[in-house]
Design a protein around this motif. Structure first.
Motif, PDB file in Angstrom:
ATOM      1  N   GLY A   1       0.742  -1.255   0.000  1.00  0.00           N
ATOM      2  CA  GLY A   1       0.000   0.000   0.000  1.00  0.00           C
ATOM      3  C   GLY A   1       0.767   1.297   0.000  1.00  0.00           C
ATOM      4  O   GLY A   1       0.278   2.298   0.534  1.00  0.00           O
ATOM      5  N   GLN A   2       1.984   1.336  -0.545  1.00  0.00           N
ATOM      6  CA  GLN A   2       2.735   2.583  -0.613  1.00  0.00           C
ATOM      7  C   GLN A   2       3.406   2.712  -1.969  1.00  0.00           C
ATOM      8  O   GLN A   2       3.626   1.713  -2.654  1.00  0.00           O
ATOM      9  N   SER A   3       3.761   3.929  -2.315  1.00  0.00           N
ATOM     10  CA  SER A   3       4.383   4.178  -3.609  1.00  0.00           C
ATOM     11  C   SER A   3       5.813   3.640  -3.649  1.00  0.00           C
ATOM     12  O   SER A   3       6.440   3.404  -2.606  1.00  0.00           O
ATOM     13  N   SER A   4       6.311   3.483  -4.876  1.00  0.00           N
ATOM     14  CA  SER A   4       7.691   3.025  -5.054  1.00  0.00           C
ATOM     15  C   SER A   4       8.673   3.989  -4.403  1.00  0.00           C
ATOM     16  O   SER A   4       9.634   3.575  -3.740  1.00  0.00           O
ATOM     17  N   LEU A   5       8.434   5.299  -4.565  1.00  0.00           N
ATOM     18  CA  LEU A   5       9.332   6.300  -3.993  1.00  0.00           C
ATOM     19  C   LEU A   5       9.387   6.197  -2.477  1.00  0.00           C
ATOM     20  O   LEU A   5      10.466   6.276  -1.869  1.00  0.00           O
ATOM     21  N   LEU A   6       8.237   5.984  -1.843  1.00  0.00           N
ATOM     22  CA  LEU A   6       8.195   5.890  -0.389  1.00  0.00           C
ATOM     23  C   LEU A   6       8.936   4.649   0.108  1.00  0.00           C
ATOM     24  O   LEU A   6       9.673   4.706   1.095  1.00  0.00           O
ATOM     25  N   TRP A   7       8.764   3.538  -0.584  1.00  0.00           N
ATOM     26  CA  TRP A   7       9.464   2.319  -0.176  1.00  0.00           C
ATOM     27  C   TRP A   7      10.968   2.429  -0.432  1.00  0.00           C
ATOM     28  O   TRP A   7      11.777   1.908   0.344  1.00  0.00           O
ATOM     29  N   ILE A   8      11.361   3.097  -1.497  1.00  0.00           N
ATOM     30  CA  ILE A   8      12.789   3.282  -1.770  1.00  0.00           C
ATOM     31  C   ILE A   8      13.414   4.188  -0.699  1.00  0.00           C
ATOM     32  O   ILE A   8      14.525   3.913  -0.206  1.00  0.00           O
TER      33      ILE A   8
END
Length: 270
Positions: free
Chosen positions: A199-206
């Motif tokens: 449930g989170q964007s790629s940018l947030l997980w990176i």
């Protein structure tokens, strides 16, 4: 039994227990990490030669107030985070300053215990509840990043490592291993973001991966310094072949105040 087999079995049991408790419910997650908290407190007291009575009282009080009675109170969250960050910065100063330090007295040990062990565990327990409903996948994703970093930092470091990261504290850690762990952790963060459960964007997980790698590595070095000062190889012996709970969770407990602050800022501005 072969030591490698014992280590592998112990690691499998630990991971299975952690994932099962986290996935099952917020209650089982809170109870398991409560056990981890008190085990870590016991191990830290052993490392710094501190009587366990007062530390257990402080840990129990904190656990009851901030883990059992969980609420999204921004003031309490900020107070806990700032306290942990202050102690964390102090530990980093001691880590990178090679000068001999004065002997740590009783009060200083209590402060270190609170800011380095107890509060980070409380923040870790509060984190999946910080937006209301229990978010089990946030914790699972963070641990995937930690395990990915640890695994590939070891593999890349062993295969390509030449430049020591901080040899006087941890002779086996290398810059190449650190970079390798970061690359694979970032890749894991991107991969995790592809699954809707997380449930989170790629940018947030990176960004999460980068925080975990940088501060997790520093946390590993901080704990290595405590062990070196105490003259021991492991913080405990609860996990055959791996050592103690602090040896397994040193990365996350040091990184969690920085990660908690990051997510609070994201939630505030979003």
């Amino acid at each position: 039994m072969n030591e490698s087999i014992v280590r592998a079995l112990s690691g499998i049991v630990y991971i299975a227990l952690l994932i099962s408790a986290t996935l099952f419910s917020g209650l089982t997650f809170t109870l398991l990490f409560g056990v981890f908290l008190f085990t870590a407190v016991s191990e830290f007291c052993r490392l710094v030669s501190l009587n366990k009575v007062l530390p257990f009282i402080i840990a129990a009080t904190g656990y009851i107030l901030f883990a059992v009675f969980i609420s999204d109170n921004k003031v309490y969250n900020l107070m806990l985070t700032v306290a942990a960050l202050c102690v964390g910065c102090t530990l980093l100063y001691r880590l990178f300053n090679p000068a001999r330090h004065t002997k740590v007295d009783f009060l200083a040990k209590i402060v270190l215990l609170s800011g380095y062990i107890i509060i980070p565990f409380l923040l870790l327990i509060r984190m999946p509840f910080s937006t209301g409903a229990y978010n089990r996948w946030l914790l699972i994703g963070i641990f995937i990043l930690i395990w990915t970093n640890d695994t590939f930092a070891y593999i890349v470091g062993k295969a390509l490592g030449r430049t020591k990261l901080l040899e006087r504290i941890s002779p086996k850690k290398t810059v190449e291993g650190f970079v390798g762990g970061m690359v694979f952790a970032v890749a894991a963060g991107f991969t995790v973001s592809l699954f809707p459960e997380f449930g989170q964007s790629s940018l947030l997980w990176i960004c999460t991966a980068l925080i975990v790698v940088v501060f997790g590595t520093l946390g590993d070095l901080v704990e290595s310094k405590f062990k070196r000062d105490a003259g021991v190889k492991d913080s405990g012996a609860i996990m055959p072949g791996h050592g103690g709970i602090l040896d397994r969770l040193d990365s996350i407990i040091f990184a969690i105040p920085f990660l908690f602050l990051f997510y609070q800022i994201i939630h505030y501005v979003s």
